[in-house]
Enzyme design. Sequence first.
Site, PDB file in Angstrom:
ATOM      1  N   ASP A 225      -1.705   6.774   6.400  1.00  0.00           N
ATOM      2  CA  ASP A 225      -2.708   5.825   5.849  1.00  0.00           C
ATOM      3  C   ASP A 225      -2.969   4.916   7.086  1.00  0.00           C
ATOM      4  O   ASP A 225      -2.130   4.138   7.431  1.00  0.00           O
ATOM      5  CB  ASP A 225      -2.251   5.186   4.807  1.00  0.00           C
ATOM      6  CG  ASP A 225      -3.044   4.067   4.299  1.00  0.00           C
ATOM      7  OD1 ASP A 225      -4.304   3.697   5.015  1.00  0.00           O
ATOM      8  OD2 ASP A 225      -2.914   3.165   3.319  1.00  0.00           O
TER       9      ASP A 225
ATOM     10  N   LYS B 264     -11.928  -1.844   7.077  1.00  0.00           N
ATOM     11  CA  LYS B 264     -10.831  -2.566   8.020  1.00  0.00           C
ATOM     12  C   LYS B 264     -11.145  -2.566   9.531  1.00  0.00           C
ATOM     13  O   LYS B 264     -11.639  -3.395  10.180  1.00  0.00           O
ATOM     14  CB  LYS B 264      -9.729  -2.237   7.975  1.00  0.00           C
ATOM     15  CG  LYS B 264      -8.950  -2.215   6.428  1.00  0.00           C
ATOM     16  CD  LYS B 264      -8.652  -3.495   5.901  1.00  0.00           C
ATOM     17  CE  LYS B 264      -8.299  -3.362   4.087  1.00  0.00           C
ATOM     18  NZ  LYS B 264      -7.524  -2.350   3.840  1.00  0.00           N
TER      19      LYS B 264
ATOM     20  N   TRP C 136       0.909  -1.129  -0.133  1.00  0.00           N
ATOM     21  CA  TRP C 136       0.001   0.057  -0.221  1.00  0.00           C
ATOM     22  C   TRP C 136       0.845   1.182  -0.063  1.00  0.00           C
ATOM     23  O   TRP C 136       0.568   2.055  -0.666  1.00  0.00           O
ATOM     24  CB  TRP C 136      -0.746   0.062   1.164  1.00  0.00           C
ATOM     25  CG  TRP C 136      -1.958  -1.188   1.274  1.00  0.00           C
ATOM     26  CD1 TRP C 136      -2.144  -2.219   2.044  1.00  0.00           C
ATOM     27  CD2 TRP C 136      -2.842  -1.476   0.049  1.00  0.00           C
ATOM     28  NE1 TRP C 136      -3.112  -3.042   1.718  1.00  0.00           N
ATOM     29  CE2 TRP C 136      -3.475  -2.504   0.504  1.00  0.00           C
ATOM     30  CE3 TRP C 136      -3.254  -0.735  -1.103  1.00  0.00           C
ATOM     31  CZ2 TRP C 136      -4.638  -3.003  -0.167  1.00  0.00           C
ATOM     32  CZ3 TRP C 136      -4.374  -1.480  -1.792  1.00  0.00           C
ATOM     33  CH2 TRP C 136      -5.062  -2.335  -1.394  1.00  0.00           C
TER      34      TRP C 136
HETATM   35  C1  LIG Z   1      -6.843  -2.157   2.365  1.00  0.00           C
HETATM   36  C2  LIG Z   1      -5.740  -1.082   2.590  1.00  0.00           C
HETATM   37  C3  LIG Z   1      -5.873   0.024   1.300  1.00  0.00           C
HETATM   38  C4  LIG Z   1      -6.653  -0.019   0.260  1.00  0.00           C
HETATM   39  O1  LIG Z   1      -8.234   0.406   0.654  1.00  0.00           O
HETATM   40  P1  LIG Z   1      -9.210   0.732  -0.570  1.00  0.00           P
HETATM   41  O2  LIG Z   1     -10.185   1.318   0.275  1.00  0.00           O
HETATM   42  O3  LIG Z   1      -9.476  -0.574  -0.995  1.00  0.00           O
HETATM   43  O4  LIG Z   1      -8.511   1.656  -1.633  1.00  0.00           O
HETATM   44  C5  LIG Z   1      -4.945   1.146   1.626  1.00  0.00           C
HETATM   45  N1  LIG Z   1      -4.067   1.022   2.663  1.00  0.00           N
HETATM   46  C6  LIG Z   1      -4.196   0.011   3.655  1.00  0.00           C
HETATM   47  C7  LIG Z   1      -3.222   0.174   4.745  1.00  0.00           C
HETATM   48  C8  LIG Z   1      -5.098  -1.067   3.506  1.00  0.00           C
HETATM   49  O5  LIG Z   1      -5.003  -2.088   4.509  1.00  0.00           O
END
Ligand SMILES: *Cc1c(COP(=O)(O)O)cnc(C)c1O
Length: 355
Positions: A166, A190, A99
């Site tokens: 993030d 998540k 990511w």
């Molecule tokens: C799942 C995830 C993403 C991607 O998220 P989307 O909402 O599917 O774009 C980005 N960063 C992390 C750390 C993730 O776990």
Amino acid sequence: MKKYNFNAGPSILPREVMEATAAACLEFEGSGLSLMETSHRAKNFQPVVDEAVALFKELLDIPEGYSVIFLGGGASLEFCMIPYNFLEKKAAYLNTGVWATKAEKEAKLFGEVVEVASSKDKNFTYIPKNFDIPADADYLHITSNNTIYGTELRKDLDSPIPVIADMSSDIFSRPVDVSKYGMIYGGAQKNLSMAGVTFVVVKEDLLGKVSRPIPTMLDYRTHIKKGSMFNTPPTVPIYCALQNLKWIKKQGGVEAMAKLAKQRADIVYGEIDRNKLFVGTAEEDSRSYMNLTFVLKPEYQDLQDEFMAFATEKGMVGVKGHRDVGGFRASCYNAMTIEGCQALVACMKEFEAKH
Ligand SMILES: *Cc1c(COP(=O)(O)O)cnc(C)c1O
């Protein structure tokens, strides 16, 4: 049989959060209409957004000067919106996984990118330490929890430049000193809500400093000004997020969530370290409390499929590791119970006894 949901995302939510959301999908708070057919401009929907923003601020103790907005597009769209809104000349990125790499790739479309450190040399099994942060960069981007590799930076960095994090997979799992960040964002699926909504916490005075024109929908100021209502927001996922925020508050807030996360991690890592068949993949001081990754020891590699089948039979869902790491991953988000972790441990013990 009782199922334990260890999926990495979309992932486990408290039962009462799903029930409240499901009920609103049939009839939204006595209105005679489903939430699905209710206008985002309706008088009874505005309080949902207002309350979600207020609780978000309360639970994370967000200081003055920050806005909380709900968007579409997932964390992945933020990878592009961040450089669009903040990168004038140069940005710094900490590369701790897939990511983080994807976020960095987007920034390269907009300007110079300095990678301050990377753990790619060891397949992202650790969080780099003691890296220099260039004081002349516009921001430092980090991924606080690496969902795929099971590593987590469980502290708030001191940085001479704004930190953009993030936090898709560890938001609301611990107290965060928001004043140390320029922006915190993530996909909600998540640890916050169902799939379909993105959360952004942004320090307002950092906006409006780049010289490029920004398309309206990609400009954070648009969504701040309109209170997440510039266009139709994902109403049901926002409602679900509100139910989950209420649940977190009822449990005792992020302090309680952090305590639970530590308890769960101690139980599961304790067994990974004790069990003769398994070994953890992340370096110990980088281990995630949210995504606990482990593999079979080299001498037991041929048991891979058998353990997957055994765990499935015992009611464990989603313990298969990501293809980049292999092995197994137990995602233990806020709603995962101690009982669920104990059931996984019992399953690992029983499998060990068979071999
Ligand atoms: C799942 C995830 C993403 C991607 O998220 P989307 O909402 O599917 O774009 C980005 N960063 C992390 C750390 C993730 O776990």
